[in-house]
Design a protein around this motif. Sequence first.
Motif, short mmCIF file in Angstrom:
data_model
loop_
_atom_site.label_atom_id
_atom_site.label_comp_id
_atom_site.label_asym_id
_atom_site.label_seq_id
_atom_site.Cartn_x
_atom_site.Cartn_y
_atom_site.Cartn_z
N GLU A 55 83.65 -14.18 -26.38
CA GLU A 55 82.74 -14.22 -27.52
C GLU A 55 81.30 -13.84 -27.12
O GLU A 55 80.46 -13.65 -28.00
CB GLU A 55 82.74 -15.61 -28.14
CG GLU A 55 84.06 -15.99 -28.80
CD GLU A 55 84.33 -15.17 -30.05
OE1 GLU A 55 84.09 -15.65 -31.16
OE2 GLU A 55 84.80 -14.01 -29.90
N GLY A 102 78.92 -10.05 -37.48
CA GLY A 102 80.16 -9.38 -37.86
C GLY A 102 80.08 -7.87 -37.86
O GLY A 102 81.12 -7.20 -38.05
N VAL A 104 80.42 -4.20 -36.94
CA VAL A 104 81.34 -3.52 -36.02
C VAL A 104 80.65 -2.26 -35.52
O VAL A 104 80.17 -1.45 -36.33
CB VAL A 104 82.68 -3.20 -36.71
CG1 VAL A 104 83.61 -2.45 -35.76
CG2 VAL A 104 83.34 -4.49 -37.20
N GLN A 113 81.93 -6.07 -31.81
CA GLN A 113 81.58 -6.80 -33.02
C GLN A 113 80.54 -7.86 -32.69
O GLN A 113 80.71 -8.63 -31.74
CB GLN A 113 82.80 -7.46 -33.66
CG GLN A 113 82.47 -8.14 -35.00
CD GLN A 113 83.71 -8.67 -35.70
OE1 GLN A 113 84.57 -9.30 -35.06
NE2 GLN A 113 83.82 -8.42 -37.00
N SER A 115 78.95 -11.22 -32.63
CA SER A 115 79.62 -12.52 -32.73
C SER A 115 78.66 -13.69 -32.90
O SER A 115 79.03 -14.71 -33.50
CB SER A 115 80.48 -12.77 -31.49
OG SER A 115 79.69 -12.69 -30.31
N TYR A 147 78.13 -9.51 -28.36
CA TYR A 147 79.29 -8.83 -28.92
C TYR A 147 80.57 -9.42 -28.35
O TYR A 147 80.64 -9.76 -27.15
CB TYR A 147 79.29 -7.35 -28.56
CG TYR A 147 78.17 -6.53 -29.13
CD1 TYR A 147 78.13 -6.19 -30.48
CD2 TYR A 147 77.16 -6.04 -28.31
CE1 TYR A 147 77.12 -5.41 -31.00
CE2 TYR A 147 76.13 -5.26 -28.82
CZ TYR A 147 76.12 -4.95 -30.16
OH TYR A 147 75.11 -4.17 -30.67
N LEU A 167 80.22 -6.30 -42.47
CA LEU A 167 81.06 -7.27 -43.17
C LEU A 167 80.27 -8.40 -43.82
O LEU A 167 80.73 -8.98 -44.81
CB LEU A 167 82.08 -7.87 -42.19
CG LEU A 167 83.02 -6.86 -41.52
CD1 LEU A 167 83.85 -7.54 -40.45
CD2 LEU A 167 83.92 -6.21 -42.57
N GLN A 168 79.10 -8.70 -43.29
CA GLN A 168 78.30 -9.82 -43.80
C GLN A 168 76.85 -9.39 -44.01
O GLN A 168 75.95 -9.80 -43.27
CB GLN A 168 78.37 -11.01 -42.82
CG GLN A 168 79.75 -11.56 -42.57
CD GLN A 168 80.35 -12.23 -43.80
OE1 GLN A 168 79.64 -12.54 -44.76
NE2 GLN A 168 81.65 -12.48 -43.78
N GLU A 198 83.63 -14.31 -38.91
CA GLU A 198 83.18 -13.51 -37.77
C GLU A 198 82.33 -14.30 -36.78
O GLU A 198 82.03 -13.82 -35.69
CB GLU A 198 82.37 -12.31 -38.27
CG GLU A 198 83.15 -11.32 -39.12
CD GLU A 198 83.28 -11.77 -40.57
OE1 GLU A 198 84.06 -11.15 -41.31
OE2 GLU A 198 82.56 -12.73 -40.98
#
Length: 228
Positions: A55, A102, A104, A113, A115, A147, A167-168, A198
């Motif tokens: 993570e 989140g 990418v 991604q 994190s 990431y 995504l967010q 995420e």
Amino acid sequence: MPTSADVLCGDIRPLGTNGHTSGIAKERTPGPWRITREGLAGDAQADKKHHGGPEKALHHYAFEHYEAWRREIGEHPLLAQPGAFGENISTTAWTEEAVCLGDVIRFGGALLQVSQGRQPCWKLNVRFGRDDVAYKTQASGRTGWYYRVLEEGEVMPGDRLVHVRRLQPAWPIARVLTLLYRDKDRYDDLAQMAALPELAEGWRLLAERRIAARKTEDWAPRLTVPDV
């Protein structure tokens, strides 16, 4: 917008005079580079309980922050080139306000991604020879971000970081850092953050513990250089 990057890694070395060791001293390294689930091949972490892992495979830090640091703490030899904050990726134009949890990112053959942000620790104090750099990093929001690696791959010199998917959009890293380090008792917002799929598990648990306790965790052990 695609951006070019410096890639940095480091070995485990002595840190200060009390017997501590760290991999925080990162230097530019020539490519090609191999990125695995655990991070950059050839990079090292002395304290794997708090640093590295899937993570927190790669740490990204904005080089434009260095000018702000010069204004705050004055000229320092570490600020002459990337790597002062232990980052693996150094760029300009991408900051905590511009990057969202989140996101990418394509970097050569690797897919990354975002994190979590960073929780600065006392090793920054020892590295800079000051007792306030870890706290200032946290308070300023200039922490950088981590990431996880979705796809391992090789990165060639000249490859750029390319934003693939957001995504967010409501959760820039700056907002996450504000909740953790400034507006610490906004428990409803913390609950929303903790529910984001995420978000790294460690930060999800941190938020949940704070919500349950209705108080902020003690930062002193993380920000203060231990006696031994």
